[in-house]
Design a protein around this motif. Structure first.
Motif, short mmCIF file in Angstrom:
data_model
loop_
_atom_site.label_atom_id
_atom_site.label_comp_id
_atom_site.label_asym_id
_atom_site.label_seq_id
_atom_site.Cartn_x
_atom_site.Cartn_y
_atom_site.Cartn_z
N ARG A 144 0.83 -1.21 0.00
CA ARG A 144 0.00 0.00 0.00
C ARG A 144 0.86 1.26 0.00
NH1 ARG A 144 -2.81 -3.06 3.73
NH2 ARG A 144 -1.93 -1.88 5.46
N GLU A 145 1.89 1.29 0.86
CA GLU A 145 2.72 2.48 0.95
C GLU A 145 3.56 2.67 -0.31
OE1 GLU A 145 4.98 2.31 4.55
OE2 GLU A 145 3.21 2.47 5.85
N TYR A 146 4.12 1.60 -0.83
CA TYR A 146 4.93 1.70 -2.04
C TYR A 146 4.08 2.14 -3.24
CZ TYR A 146 8.20 0.55 -5.76
OH TYR A 146 9.02 0.63 -6.85
N LEU A 147 2.92 1.51 -3.41
CA LEU A 147 2.07 1.83 -4.55
C LEU A 147 1.52 3.24 -4.47
CD1 LEU A 147 0.17 -1.56 -4.88
CD2 LEU A 147 1.99 -0.71 -6.37
N THR A 148 1.18 3.69 -3.25
CA THR A 148 0.69 5.06 -3.08
C THR A 148 1.74 6.06 -3.53
OG1 THR A 148 -0.76 4.44 -1.25
CG2 THR A 148 -0.14 6.76 -1.40
N ASP A 149 2.99 5.85 -3.10
CA ASP A 149 4.07 6.76 -3.48
C ASP A 149 4.40 6.63 -4.96
OD1 ASP A 149 6.05 8.72 -2.63
OD2 ASP A 149 7.54 7.18 -3.08
N ARG A 180 4.35 9.75 -7.54
CA ARG A 180 5.55 10.18 -8.27
C ARG A 180 5.34 10.14 -9.77
NH1 ARG A 180 10.71 9.64 -5.44
NH2 ARG A 180 10.32 9.23 -3.22
N SER A 181 4.55 9.19 -10.25
CA SER A 181 4.35 9.03 -11.69
C SER A 181 3.15 9.82 -12.21
CB SER A 181 4.17 7.55 -12.04
OG SER A 181 2.98 7.05 -11.44
N GLY A 182 2.45 10.50 -11.33
CA GLY A 182 1.25 11.21 -11.76
C GLY A 182 0.19 10.28 -12.29
N GLU A 183 0.15 9.05 -11.75
CA GLU A 183 -0.79 8.01 -12.17
C GLU A 183 -0.62 7.62 -13.64
OE1 GLU A 183 -4.80 8.91 -11.06
OE2 GLU A 183 -4.40 8.54 -8.94
N ASN A 184 0.59 7.82 -14.16
CA ASN A 184 0.95 7.32 -15.49
C ASN A 184 1.51 5.92 -15.29
OD1 ASN A 184 2.47 6.58 -17.81
ND2 ASN A 184 2.68 8.73 -18.40
N ALA A 219 5.39 1.66 -14.13
CA ALA A 219 5.94 0.31 -14.35
C ALA A 219 7.44 0.38 -14.60
CB ALA A 219 5.22 -0.37 -15.52
N ARG A 220 7.89 1.36 -15.39
CA ARG A 220 9.33 1.50 -15.65
C ARG A 220 10.07 1.86 -14.37
NH1 ARG A 220 7.41 4.22 -20.27
NH2 ARG A 220 7.90 6.25 -19.35
N THR A 221 9.50 2.76 -13.57
CA THR A 221 10.13 3.17 -12.32
C THR A 221 10.26 1.99 -11.36
OG1 THR A 221 9.22 5.41 -12.54
CG2 THR A 221 9.97 4.73 -10.34
N ALA A 222 9.22 1.17 -11.29
CA ALA A 222 9.21 0.04 -10.36
C ALA A 222 9.96 -1.17 -10.90
CB ALA A 222 7.76 -0.35 -10.04
N GLY A 223 10.31 -1.14 -12.20
CA GLY A 223 10.97 -2.30 -12.79
C GLY A 223 10.04 -3.48 -12.94
N LEU A 224 8.76 -3.21 -13.23
CA LEU A 224 7.75 -4.25 -13.35
C LEU A 224 7.12 -4.21 -14.73
CD1 LEU A 224 5.85 -3.74 -9.96
CD2 LEU A 224 7.54 -5.51 -10.46
#
Length: 457
Positions: A402-407, A411-415, A420-425
């Motif tokens: 929850r905390e990671y996904l919220t941040d 940070r990505s402006g819900e893009n 996905a690129r930022t998270a490496g997923l």
């Protein structure tokens, strides 16, 4: 509406439209490619059909092509070899779901998935499972159909979401309801004991085997075998389970010949088996054999609209049926994150009834929400032993997600492509994690569907 990532019935006939999932070294983002009928060559050469950025991979390392009965993997005289199940091969024909390694890179042979939309059930119960939310009625719609079939089913969900209740309901609502329902916990014992309990043993098979003993397969003959926590099954026993699934044959420890049983399999785990397959701790071919019908049971925090109904039912079950479930006490329950899911809610209500004055109103009952990893004070321990190991671990993971996904969304402006690129997923995996946590913004659902279409084109 059921999505591709949540509950679905998988069609796996044939080997056309297969894809390869490439999991690079150093936690780089995985990617997928379609496998054409002529096959592909994987290698470090930029001109290879599938370019693999790995210094341990040769310029032309290996080839994969569909053939009759599966897929042919050929090592192209690479310097570090091509490995299947820990064995170096020069040529091997493997089934769909196989994972192999070239250099430090993992490659999975995956079928293209088709989802079948199943309408939500009109009922708010299925067996002992309860819930009127769309999420649960969608689950019930899948389970109602699956109960009338004989195909293996795989139940996925956090601890306390009701996986054993779902398995028992599949049995009791189906054609095998007159047969036995046998529960086997795959993570409850050592490798040797698991093998003996699962497959049975003959007298003298090992020290202490003073008599023949039937295994779980024999006990479940004519009925259903529920393999709980299948993700904990030792890797060396997984081929034997796969053999039973495919042939219906089991060889007990110490026996010279196999025995045949008629068993329907229902398996469950709190683990993400997709990730376990990628890491090589769970066989891909076994996963696909078990997941003919795959059902994801949502956590309670993703269906809080069910809380009032569940509270009412649990009050009734504990002898306090005439109550107005509302007010500040209900508000507390609705705000809580429920790391232990429905099991925890049931226990909270049972405790409240037990400690309340005779004939007390719900508003006057003592609602005790125990501290957990999800509410650990700053500077304090991440987890404490006042709840079970699985509940504490689930709470910690839930808090992290929850905390990671919220941040990440902030940070990505819900893009979600940027996220996905930022998270490496992979985008599809990020969608699944967001949906599992009920955090996928409504406006992005169309983007999810478009992404799936792009990935298939």
């Amino acid at each position: 509406m059921l999505t591709r990532v949540t509950n679905m019935v998988r069609r796996q006939e044939g080997v056309s439209s297969t894809r390869l999932r490439i999991i690079p070294r150093n936690n780089q983002a995985p990617f997928e490619v379609q496998l054409p009928p002529v096959g592909v060559v994987l290698g470090a050469d930029a001109g290879s059909d599938v370019h693999v950025d790995d210094p341990a991979v040769s310029r032309r390392h290996a080839s994969v092509a569909p053939v009759s009965g599966g897929f042919e993997i050929n090592d192209l005289s690479s310097r570090n070899g091509t490995w299947v199940d820990g064995v170096a091969i020069t040529r091997a024909v493997v089934p769909v779901g196989t994972t192999f390694r070239i250099g430090s890179t993992i490659v999975q042979v995956l079928p293209s998935e088709e989802s079948i939309s199943v309408p939500p059930s009109a009922a708010n119960v299925f067996g002992a499972m309860l819930g009127g939310s769309l999420a649960m009625r969608s689950v019930f719609g899948i389970l109602e159909r699956a109960s009338m079939a004989q195909a293996p089913a795989l139940l996925l969900g956090e601890s306390g979401t009701g996986k054993e209740l779902a398995a028992r309901a599949l049995h009791e609502q189906g054609a095998r309801k007159g047969g036995p329902f046998v529960v086997f916990d795959c993570g409850a014992a050592s490798d040797t004991l698991v093998e003996s309990e699962l497959f049975g043993h003959k007298r003298g098979a090992f020290t202490g085997a003073i008599a023949d003993k039937p295994g779980a397969f024999a006990l479940a003959h004519g009925g259903t075998l529920f393999l709980d926590e299948i993700g904990d099954l030792p890797l060396n026993l997984q081929p034997k389970l796969l053999r039973m699934l495919e042939r219906g044959e089991v060889t007990p420890l110490g026996a010279r010949k196999s025995e045949t049983y008629d068993v329907r399999f229902v398996a469950a785990t709190h683990r993400d088996l997709w990730d376990e397959v990628a890491r090589g701790t769970f066989r891909g071919d076994l996963y696909y054999r078990l997941a003919v019908v795959e059902v994801h049971l949502p956590p309670l925090r993703a269906r809080t609209e069910d809380v009032p109904f569940l509270v009412q039912q649990f009050l009734k079950a504990n002898g306090a049926a005439h109550n107005d479930v509302a007010g500040p006490a209900l508000d507390r329950l609705m705000r809580y994150q429920w790391p232990g899911n429905v099991r925890e809610l049931r226990n909270v209500i049972a405790r409240a009834v037990a400690l309340a004055a005779p004939k007390a109103a719900f508003a006057d009952m003592p609602i005790v929400l125990r501290p957990s990893a999800a509410s650990a004070p700053k500077g304090g321990p991440l987890a404490t032993a006042d709840v079970s190991y699985h509940d504490a671990k689930a709470a910690l993971i839930a808090r992290f997600e929850r905390e990671y996904l919220t941040d990440l969304l902030r940070r990505s402006g819900e893009n979600l492509s940027l996220a996905a690129r930022t998270a490496g997923l992979e985008r599809k995996y990020l969608y699944r994690v967001l949906e599992r946590n009920a955090m996928l913004p409504a406006r992005l659902k169309d983007e999810r569907i478009a992404a799936e279409s792009d990935d298939e084109s």
